[in-house]
Scaffold this motif. Structure first.
Motif: not given
Length: 154
Positions: A76-79, A58-62, A110-114, A70-73
């Motif tokens: 995910k995008k490039n598998s 469970n991660v607070f988005q930044d 999910n890059p945006l949620s809330g 900057a790390v996760l996108w």
């Protein structure tokens, strides 16, 4: 035997320490259940099949450089294949402070949620992609050895 309270873990995803953005973690290693029941049995007989392994957070988005998005996108995008490490407590890796190491891919992000006025959080799921699964390491040398073994499989 002492009880453990999770206070200061260390969580590294693809070489970036994201600990200060994570509020919850889970390491899961379920086994498939294989029904081995034969005719004439009064009870099911079950054996363990293939294992699975995953880590969830469970991660607070930044959106800052070298932070969550900057790390996760790109992962995910490039598998992209990468290494994730979770240690129960900051400090030296040892038998009483093991580090769990896994080669994986990001299967959920999910890059945006809330909601209005709430913190934006995301719950990435990293699944194992090697036949090593999750390795439990009890020394820094063992962590390096397992990381090298995983990288060799990429």
């Amino acid at each position: 035997m002492a009880k453990f309270v999770l206070k200061k873990p260390v969580i590294t995803i693809d070489g970036t320490d994201l600990t200060k953005r994570i509020s919850q973690l889970g390491i899961d290693m379920p086994d498939d259940e294989v029904d081995m029941t034969t005719f004439g049995s009064d009870f099911k007989q079950t054996e363990m099949g293939l294992r699975d392994a995953s880590m969830t957070f469970n991660v607070f988005q930044d959106f800052a450089a070298a932070s969550v998005d900057a790390v996760l996108w790109p992962l995910k995008k490039n598998s992209k294949k990468f290494i994730v490490k979770v240690q129960g407590e900051a400090g030296e890796v040892s038998a009483t402070n093991p580090c769990y190491v896994m080669g994986g891919k990001l299967f959920n992000y999910n890059p945006l949620s809330g909601s209005v006025g709430e913190a934006s959080t995301t719950e990435p799921t990293i699944k194992n992609i090697t036949d090593l699964g999750i390795e439990r390491c009890t020394s820094a040398a063992e962590v390096t050895e397992k990381e090298n073994a995983i990288k060799a499989l990429f």
